[in-house]
Design a protein around this motif. Structure first.
Motif, PDB file in Angstrom:
ATOM      1  N   GLY A   1       0.795  -1.221   0.000  1.00 34.75           N
ATOM      2  CA  GLY A   1       0.000   0.000   0.000  1.00 34.75           C
ATOM      3  C   GLY A   1       0.829   1.272   0.000  1.00 34.75           C
ATOM      4  N   LEU A   2       2.100   1.159  -0.371  1.00 35.83           N
ATOM      5  CA  LEU A   2       2.962   2.340  -0.402  1.00 35.83           C
ATOM      6  C   LEU A   2       2.900   3.006  -1.771  1.00 35.83           C
ATOM      7  CD1 LEU A   2       6.060   1.006   1.549  1.00 35.83           C
ATOM      8  CD2 LEU A   2       4.424   2.720   2.307  1.00 35.83           C
ATOM      9  N   ASP A   3       2.523   4.263  -1.783  1.00 36.13           N
ATOM     10  CA  ASP A   3       2.484   5.037  -3.018  1.00 36.13           C
ATOM     11  C   ASP A   3       3.831   5.730  -3.216  1.00 36.13           C
ATOM     12  OD1 ASP A   3       2.467   7.044  -1.108  1.00 36.13           O
ATOM     13  OD2 ASP A   3       0.453   7.741  -1.589  1.00 36.13           O
ATOM     14  N   SER A   4       3.901   6.638  -4.163  1.00 32.11           N
ATOM     15  CA  SER A   4       5.171   7.304  -4.451  1.00 32.11           C
ATOM     16  C   SER A   4       5.665   8.124  -3.271  1.00 32.11           C
ATOM     17  CB  SER A   4       5.058   8.182  -5.706  1.00 32.11           C
ATOM     18  OG  SER A   4       4.037   9.150  -5.531  1.00 32.11           O
ATOM     19  N   LEU A   5       4.765   8.734  -2.536  1.00 28.04           N
ATOM     20  CA  LEU A   5       5.179   9.489  -1.347  1.00 28.04           C
ATOM     21  C   LEU A   5       5.743   8.551  -0.279  1.00 28.04           C
ATOM     22  CD1 LEU A   5       5.426  12.153   0.127  1.00 28.04           C
ATOM     23  CD2 LEU A   5       3.072  11.881   0.899  1.00 28.04           C
ATOM     24  N   GLY A   6       5.105   7.408  -0.100  1.00 27.67           N
ATOM     25  CA  GLY A   6       5.610   6.413   0.847  1.00 27.67           C
ATOM     26  C   GLY A   6       6.978   5.914   0.448  1.00 27.67           C
ATOM     27  N   LEU A   7       7.196   5.718  -0.857  1.00 27.29           N
ATOM     28  CA  LEU A   7       8.493   5.292  -1.358  1.00 27.29           C
ATOM     29  C   LEU A   7       9.566   6.325  -1.044  1.00 27.29           C
ATOM     30  CD1 LEU A   7      10.501   3.611  -2.990  1.00 27.29           C
ATOM     31  CD2 LEU A   7       9.568   4.685  -5.059  1.00 27.29           C
TER      32      LEU A   7
END
Length: 93
Positions: free
Chosen positions: A34-40
């Protein structure tokens, strides 16, 4: 036996994914977590801070990235290579 680096990277990824580290498997993708680009980006920053390294990753051009983010295990291996002074995209023997 897992290395300290392995455990620390899992902890970073798990924290961003709001999961326990023991819930993560090496074959899991960031998308599955559930990690999006911001989480990455948060994962990359946390890795850089934790290990005092510079991760060769450009969030604006992921196709040119030299840092494998295809799975949790790939991220761990890339960090281990960076810490040892190798290229993060070195082929596994």
């Amino acid at each position: 036996m897992r290395s300290k680096v392995h455990d620390q990277v899992l902890s970073i990824i798990a924290h961003e994914a709001h999961r326990a580290p023991d819930e993560l498997r090496a074959d899991m993708t960031l998308e599955e977590l559930g990690l999006d680009s911001l989480g990455l980006v948060e994962v990359i920053f946390a890795i850089e801070e934790q290990f005092d390294i510079s991760v060769p990753f450009n969030a604006n051009d992921t196709a040119q990235a030299q840092f494998d983010i295809s799975s949790v295990g790939a991220i761990v291996r890339a960090v281990e290579r960076l810490i040892s002074g190798e290229s993060p995209s070195a082929a596994v023997a």
